[in-house]
Scaffold this active site. Structure first.
Site, mmCIF file in Angstrom:
data_model
loop_
_atom_site.group_PDB
_atom_site.id
_atom_site.type_symbol
_atom_site.label_atom_id
_atom_site.label_comp_id
_atom_site.label_asym_id
_atom_site.label_seq_id
_atom_site.Cartn_x
_atom_site.Cartn_y
_atom_site.Cartn_z
ATOM 1 N N HIS A 1 11.828 -53.375 -15.524
ATOM 2 C CA HIS A 1 11.662 -54.025 -14.227
ATOM 3 C C HIS A 1 12.716 -53.529 -13.249
ATOM 4 O O HIS A 1 13.664 -52.837 -13.619
ATOM 5 C CB HIS A 1 11.775 -55.552 -14.362
ATOM 6 C CG HIS A 1 10.560 -56.181 -14.972
ATOM 7 N ND1 HIS A 1 10.357 -56.247 -16.336
ATOM 8 C CD2 HIS A 1 9.469 -56.771 -14.403
ATOM 9 C CE1 HIS A 1 9.210 -56.848 -16.576
ATOM 10 N NE2 HIS A 1 8.651 -57.169 -15.425
ATOM 11 N N LYS B 1 15.812 -58.089 -11.099
ATOM 12 C CA LYS B 1 15.262 -59.119 -11.997
ATOM 13 C C LYS B 1 16.389 -59.724 -12.825
ATOM 14 O O LYS B 1 17.181 -59.011 -13.435
ATOM 15 C CB LYS B 1 14.187 -58.528 -12.908
ATOM 16 C CG LYS B 1 13.502 -59.585 -13.777
ATOM 17 C CD LYS B 1 12.270 -59.030 -14.458
ATOM 18 C CE LYS B 1 11.614 -60.062 -15.360
ATOM 19 N NZ LYS B 1 11.163 -61.259 -14.608
#
Length: 252
Positions: free
Chosen positions: A146, A150
């Site tokens: 990600h 995140k």
């Protein structure tokens, strides 16, 4: 016409969800909740401290929440107090927070709670389950990647993968990354990558002697999550009060 409030309205996901709702002929965007005041496509965004007052005035059918775990718990409790259905895409809940959410929702309001609202990911989970049933004696590795912002790792989607594997194979040991001399046994390896603007990549590798099978999903735009959440909002309004999965929304 389904009336929708967006929590986390001024964030990236909230703004995208707000746009989709605002442009939909069968939905009405009636406002948003965030840490500060603002506007969302011409509607009022109020601070989270005013959520109860706001819900009483706007009387939405559904609240869509993409925030952080601590904030989401309070938003869920407020929605339940005000008889507002829920779509929750926030991840990173602790077991204790999940217990609080269950107590607030069950028997009070309908809620679709999922670690991923992408249609493709929900199909991906189904494929992982079937592969686990057939390939339980293979070595298994789970990888996710990600963007650099995140906060939770592994991702909620990866945790759902691990739940599926445990349901099919029993609770195997999880090894989160490897370092040093580590002989492989029956564990499941879990690896999280964070960098750049990666939207969301997930893969499960089943490795046997002389062959490997990898099942993967890659999201190229956050719109897939936003569209799925809006689809769930249409579906959940008026349902019986309990927690639903996105797979139920999709009829999988």
């Amino acid at each position: 016409m389904v009336k929708v409030v967006v929590s986390g309205a001024l964030g990236r996901m909230g703004t995208m969800i707000g746009r989709i709702v605002n442009e939909a002929p069968d939905l009405e965007l009636v406002g948003g909740i965030d840490v500060k005041e603002g506007t969302l496509f011409g509607t009022e965004v109020v601070p989270s401290a005013r959520i109860d007052e706001f819900l009483k005035v706007k009387r939405p059918d559904v609240l869509i929440d993409f925030t952080v775990a601590a904030a989401a718990v309070e938003n869920i409790k407020a929605a339940a107090r005000n008889n507002v259905a829920l779509v929750v895409g926030t991840t990173g809940f602790s077991p204790e927070q999940r217990e609080v959410i269950g107590g607030a929702v069950e028997g009070h309001v309908p809620a679709v709670i999922s670690s991923n609202f992408s249609v493709g990911v929900n199909i991906f989970w189904k494929l992982v389950r079937e592969a686990a049933r057939q390939l339980g004696d293979y070595d298994i590795e789970v990888t996710e990647a990600h963007h650099r912002y995140k906060k939770d790792a592994p991702s909620g989607t990866a945790k759902t993968i691990l739940e599926i594997l445990d349901q099919e194979l029993g609770n195997r040991e999880k090894v989160y990354g490897r370092v040093g001399e580590t002989e492989r046994k029956g564990e499941i390896g879990v690896h999280a990558i964070r960098g750049g603007d990666i939207v969301g990549d997930h893969a499960v590798l089943f490795a046997g002697n002389f062959e490997c099978i990898e099942i993967s999903h890659r999201a190229y735009d956050r719109a897939v999550f936003a569209q799925g959440a809006v689809r769930a909002a249409r579906w959940v309004a008026g349902r019986e009060p309990r927690i639903y999965t996105m797979q139920e929304v999709l009829g999988l």
